[in-house]
Every structure is written in C-alpha cells, then in structure tokens.
Design an enzyme around this catalytic site. Structure first.
Site, PDB file in Angstrom:
ATOM      1  N   HIS A 120       0.837  -1.201   0.000  1.00  0.00           N
ATOM      2  CA  HIS A 120       0.000   0.000   0.000  1.00  0.00           C
ATOM      3  C   HIS A 120       0.870   1.248   0.000  1.00  0.00           C
ATOM      4  O   HIS A 120       2.068   1.200   0.310  1.00  0.00           O
ATOM      5  CB  HIS A 120      -0.922   0.029   1.235  1.00  0.00           C
ATOM      6  N   ASP A 167       0.613   4.864   2.021  1.00  0.00           N
ATOM      7  CA  ASP A 167      -0.135   5.249   3.214  1.00  0.00           C
ATOM      8  C   ASP A 167      -1.316   6.183   2.907  1.00  0.00           C
ATOM      9  O   ASP A 167      -1.154   7.205   2.228  1.00  0.00           O
ATOM     10  CB  ASP A 167       0.802   5.916   4.235  1.00  0.00           C
ATOM     11  N   HIS A 203       4.797   0.211   0.110  1.00  0.00           N
ATOM     12  CA  HIS A 203       5.514  -0.548   1.128  1.00  0.00           C
ATOM     13  C   HIS A 203       4.634  -1.664   1.670  1.00  0.00           C
ATOM     14  O   HIS A 203       3.406  -1.664   1.494  1.00  0.00           O
ATOM     15  CB  HIS A 203       6.043   0.344   2.246  1.00  0.00           C
ATOM     16  N   ARG A 249       5.387   6.225  14.230  1.00  0.00           N
ATOM     17  CA  ARG A 249       5.192   6.705  12.865  1.00  0.00           C
ATOM     18  C   ARG A 249       4.545   8.079  12.844  1.00  0.00           C
ATOM     19  O   ARG A 249       3.583   8.332  13.584  1.00  0.00           O
ATOM     20  CB  ARG A 249       4.281   5.688  12.169  1.00  0.00           C
TER      21      ARG A 249
HETATM   22  C1  SIN Z   1       3.202   0.824   7.894  1.00  0.00           C
HETATM   23  O1  SIN Z   1       3.337   2.007   8.159  1.00  0.00           O
HETATM   24  O2  SIN Z   1       2.516   0.449   6.951  1.00  0.00           O
HETATM   25  C2  SIN Z   1       3.899  -0.189   8.782  1.00  0.00           C
HETATM   26  C3  SIN Z   1       5.263  -0.487   8.274  1.00  0.00           C
HETATM   27  C4  SIN Z   1       5.979  -1.459   9.166  1.00  0.00           C
HETATM   28  O3  SIN Z   1       5.527  -1.736  10.273  1.00  0.00           O
HETATM   29  O4  SIN Z   1       7.026  -1.962   8.750  1.00  0.00           O
END
Ligand code: SIN
Length: 291
Positions: A109, A111, A267, A282
């Site tokens: 995805h 974000d 990612h 995050r």
């Molecule tokens: C995410 O922000 O999608 C999570 C990424 C992760 O935990 O590696």
C-alpha cells in the site's frame, strides 16, 4: 565518514545509495539535536533522489520525532488508528508477542492513499525490533513506470484509480471483524466506504518524474471502467510494480529512522516474528493532490 560516501553541500550529511539508486542510508548527523538548514536541504535532496532514506543509531524521544517531522514538513492526517496518548501525530505500530492477528500494514500500500491529499512522506522510528522477521519491503513506482512499454504507458496516462479505505476500515471491512488485537486500537467507520480518484500515473511535484500511483490495499477500481475491465488491469499493475527488480528489503534495528515517499513508493510490512514484540513510531507529512 566511510569511503565512497558523498556529503551534500554545506551539510555533514552523507549518502550511501543502494545499487539501483532506490533507497539510501544517510548519516553524519544527530537527528535528536535537530537539523541545520543545510542538513534539511541535504536530507530533502537525498529523499527526492532515492525515495526511501534511513538513518541508523538515532535514539529519539516522542518530542524529538515530532520536531524532526516538523523540520521536514507539516503533519498529515491519521485516520482509523488511535495515536499515542498526548501525541496526536504519532501512531504506535505495535504487535505484542501473544498476538496472532495480521501485521499492521501487512499488504502492499501507499499510506492513506484514499485521502484527497494523501501524505507525501512517512517517518517510521524503530523502538523494539524482533530478532527474526519484521522487515519492510519497498517498491519503486518510478522505475516500474519507466519499465512499461510505450503502448501500455499511453493507455494508462489519463486514467484515474478509485481509492477507498473500505476493505480494511469499513463497517464490513477487515478490522471490524478481527478479534484479538491488543497492541493497537484501530477504528472502523462508515466514512471508510467513500472513495476518491487519483491519477494512476502521477508526476512527482519535486523531481518532475512520473511514477505509478496504485495502492493494492486501497485502489478498488478505475474511473469509467466496469470492475471486470479494471480488475485485470489493476492486478497486472500491482504484480508489475512489486516485481523483485523494483523491490528493496529494509532490515530494521532499534533506533533506525526511515522515511519513504508515498507519492512514488509502495511498502509492505512483513511478518515472521510471532512470539516477539515489535514497536515503531510513525508520523506522516502532508502531501498535495496527486496530479
Ligand atoms: C506501515 O506504516 O505500513 C507499517 C510499516 C511497518 O511496520 O514496517
């Protein structure tokens, strides 16, 4: 500074790119102490060029992560997940050893791509990293776009994808039905059933480079196409963009700070660490309407 690493301008920031130029380790600066104007310019230049950048061995308090984020941009919106108490812009990505629920972010995805103005960038700071698994994969939408043949590119230019949060966050979605998540509080809402359209091919506002802008977790269709027409095209593009040749595997250690460009990168958080705790903090930085 190790040999072969270039510093940028008046800043002490050094840049060690991955062989394909997608992804780079940066160093030469103490993020907790704040960035100079030259450092900010150097980090932004490396970010524009490499799309995923990371710093090792950078302990950061909540306030320092917030201050760093604000040196690089403006906080974005954080829907559907409870932030850290007292820190409305920090989302704690946490999975406890006893949890068997799906990994948060455990599918390809970009974000919050279902927002009208999806975040330009995400900063993720590692606190506790399991001894096995837990890598994050990144896929390069710019090279994926460039690798498509001219006929395919012509078909895609001008098409717009529908993005929606319904699959994970809608009342009938994944998180509404799951049980047993303790590390994070995730909300479902009827709002998630809405959709917005974004171009399938997006021009980066800083570099001017084109990239695919698809988000397998959220791109649910293509404007003006029936599902039986759009689905095979989207499946083709999802598979193309996540081919091994466009993917970078990122291995975390505690105190790694990684920043990625949601405008041109997908990612995917991998699992493989059941029985272990994994905690990262995050923030996102607001972006612009994709064009
Ligand atoms: C995410 O922000 O999608 C999570 C990424 C992760 O935990 O590696």
């Amino acid at each position: 500074m190790g040999s072969g690493l270039a510093t940028v301008g008046a800043s002490g920031v050094w840049v060690k790119p991955e062989p394909e130029g997608f992804g780079a380790e940066l160093g030469g600066v103490d993020l907790a102490g704040g960035l100079s104007v030259a450092d900010v310019a150097a980090v932004q230049a490396a970010f524009a060029r490499h799309a995923v950048v990371w710093f090792r061995d950078q302990p950061l308090t909540h306030l320092q992560l917030e201050a760093l984020s604000l040196q690089l941009g403006v906080f974005g919106e954080e829907p559907y997940a409870a932030p850290l108490p007292g820190h409305p812009h920090i989302l704690e990505v946490r999975r406890e050893p006893q949890e068997t629920v799906a990994v948060f972010g455990g599918g390809w995805h970009s974000d919050w791509s279902f927002l009208k103005t999806p975040p330009a960038a995400t900063l993720l700071h590692a606190k506790i990293i399991p001894p096995v698994g837990g890598d994050t994969l990144f896929a390069d939408g710019t090279r994926a776009w460039g690798a498509l043949d001219n006929d395919r590119q012509r078909v895609l230019e001008g098409l717009r994808g529908w993005h929606s949060a319904t699959g994970p966050y809608g009342p009938e979605g994944y998180f509404a039905k799951e049980t047993g998540r303790v590390g994070m509080t995730i909300y479902s809402s009827p709002d998630a059933d809405g959709r917005v359209s974004h171009p399938l091919v997006r021009t980066h506002p800083v570099t001017g480079r084109k990239s695919l802008f698809i988000s397998p977790g959220y791109t649910v269709g293509i404007e003006g196409m029936a599902p039986d027409e759009s689905r095979p095209l989207l499946e083709y593009l999802f598979a193309h963009m996540t081919e091994d040749r466009f993917v970078l595997r990122h291995r975390w250690a505690a105190d790694t700070l990684t920043i990625w460009d949601n405008r041109c990168v997908l990612h995917h958080a991998t699992g493989g660490y059941d029985g272990h705790r994994r905690v990262l903090h995050r923030t996102t930085l607001v972006g612009e309407r994709p064009v």
